[in-house]
Design a protein around this motif. Sequence first.
Motif, PDB file in Angstrom:
ATOM      1  N   SER A  15       3.473  -0.311   1.237  1.00 20.74           N
ATOM      2  CA  SER A  15       3.511  -1.170   0.404  1.00 20.74           C
ATOM      3  C   SER A  15       1.981  -2.056   0.203  1.00 20.74           C
ATOM      4  O   SER A  15       1.294  -1.956   1.088  1.00 20.74           O
ATOM      5  N   ILE A  16       0.841  -2.464  -0.777  1.00 19.74           N
ATOM      6  CA  ILE A  16      -0.427  -3.198  -0.991  1.00 19.74           C
ATOM      7  C   ILE A  16      -0.116  -4.195  -1.894  1.00 19.74           C
ATOM      8  O   ILE A  16       0.299  -4.497  -3.390  1.00 19.74           O
ATOM      9  N   ALA A  19      -3.173  -5.930  -7.425  1.00 13.17           N
ATOM     10  CA  ALA A  19      -3.721  -4.285  -8.141  1.00 13.17           C
ATOM     11  C   ALA A  19      -5.386  -4.287  -8.812  1.00 13.17           C
ATOM     12  O   ALA A  19      -4.993  -3.387  -9.847  1.00 13.17           O
ATOM     13  N   GLY A  23      -6.762  -2.456  -5.383  1.00 12.05           N
ATOM     14  CA  GLY A  23      -5.386  -1.890  -4.677  1.00 12.05           C
ATOM     15  C   GLY A  23      -5.069  -0.259  -5.032  1.00 12.05           C
ATOM     16  O   GLY A  23      -4.482   0.401  -5.549  1.00 12.05           O
ATOM     17  N   ARG A  24      -5.539  -0.291  -6.923  1.00 10.78           N
ATOM     18  CA  ARG A  24      -5.425   1.019  -7.017  1.00 10.78           C
ATOM     19  C   ARG A  24      -6.061   2.276  -6.559  1.00 10.78           C
ATOM     20  O   ARG A  24      -5.419   3.652  -6.566  1.00 10.78           O
ATOM     21  N   ALA A  27      -3.226   2.916  -4.016  1.00 11.48           N
ATOM     22  CA  ALA A  27      -2.135   3.153  -4.374  1.00 11.48           C
ATOM     23  C   ALA A  27      -2.606   4.626  -5.001  1.00 11.48           C
ATOM     24  O   ALA A  27      -1.290   5.437  -4.379  1.00 11.48           O
ATOM     25  N   LEU A  39       3.409  -1.502  -4.872  1.00 12.91           N
ATOM     26  CA  LEU A  39       2.559  -2.427  -5.220  1.00 12.91           C
ATOM     27  C   LEU A  39       2.909  -3.735  -5.578  1.00 12.91           C
ATOM     28  O   LEU A  39       2.852  -3.215  -7.014  1.00 12.91           O
ATOM     29  N   ASP A  41       2.220  -7.319  -7.378  1.00 11.02           N
ATOM     30  CA  ASP A  41       0.417  -8.585  -8.262  1.00 11.02           C
ATOM     31  C   ASP A  41       1.249  -9.135  -9.152  1.00 11.02           C
ATOM     32  O   ASP A  41       2.163  -9.083  -9.838  1.00 11.02           O
ATOM     33  N   SER A  50      -2.985  -0.520 -13.405  1.00 14.22           N
ATOM     34  CA  SER A  50      -2.639   0.362 -12.605  1.00 14.22           C
ATOM     35  C   SER A  50      -1.984   1.511 -12.655  1.00 14.22           C
ATOM     36  O   SER A  50      -2.930   2.435 -11.772  1.00 14.22           O
ATOM     37  N   ILE A  71       4.934   5.527  -8.201  1.00 12.11           N
ATOM     38  CA  ILE A  71       3.955   3.903  -8.009  1.00 12.11           C
ATOM     39  C   ILE A  71       5.346   3.244  -8.529  1.00 12.11           C
ATOM     40  O   ILE A  71       5.173   2.993  -9.464  1.00 12.11           O
ATOM     41  N   THR A  73       6.349  -0.506  -9.121  1.00 16.80           N
ATOM     42  CA  THR A  73       5.176  -2.215  -9.449  1.00 16.80           C
ATOM     43  C   THR A  73       6.896  -3.220  -8.693  1.00 16.80           C
ATOM     44  O   THR A  73       7.604  -3.330  -9.045  1.00 16.80           O
TER      45      THR A  73
END
Length: 286
Positions: A15-16, A19, A23-24, A27, A39, A41, A50, A71, A73
């Motif tokens: 998990s990040i 974004a 972050g991108r 990812a 991801l 944000d 992203s 990915i 979100t």
Amino acid sequence: MLSTTATAARRTSVSILGAGTQGRRLAFMWSSRGNNVHLIDAQAHQLQASIQAVENFRASWSTADSEKGDIITHLPHELSAAVRDSWLVVECVPERLPLKQKILTQLDSVAPEDVIIASNSSSYSCGEILQGLKLKNKSRILSAHTSIEIMGHESTDAKHIDLMTSRCAAHGFDPFHVRSPSMGYLYNRIWAAIKREALLAAAEGAGTPEEIDAIFKGVLKTPKGPFEQMDVVGLDVVHDIEQHYADARGDIPSEPREYLRRYLEKGHLGVKSGKGFYDYGSPNRL
């Protein structure tokens, strides 16, 4: 019962939180071996951009037969669900200490006990961020930056450093262990001196950004000079980092920050705003 390390080792998702540019890229890297990335944000347009950015990275760097993870979100209210199935969660929020402290406190409260929590801060060490915070488990918190420098603090459990190192290598990173607390890790500590001297030279009128970049590239044969690189990072981010060095060390000249502020006051943030030290025509949302 499985140990926390054994349980974390069974999970594959990362998990990040954040974004933006870092972050991108993270990812993309963490999804490059077929594992999913969550991801998170607060801005829906950042998340949408992203996805496109990751696809662009994949088109440029990935081989056709490489397995790619999804990915996924999330908005902030979905934070608990986003970190539930991950072995690692990385904060990539802007370089502001109160914000990073708030985020690490939130992550410590919602992430399962066996999830490693990493800060991607460019200049704040974990020790600085954690100072004064009352957390459930400081031993699972560490710093991870660039590609990738891994740095613990006085309470970091060594097994988390080992797990991070092995997982990073398996995902195509080149992990380095920063063996003692170091403001800016290793690379950024050296880069900070380069960009500061470049800014100081320009502030003194010794050369323009274009001239300094040209001589830098001519001597070192690098694709970008320091001013071009600062435009990519974002001049607001560069200023925040410089301000932190100045606050923490006390021996940092003020002229580089004053020079940066001239651009910030005009809204010139670099590539992302369409203009910084160079003119890029239009804002780059990716």
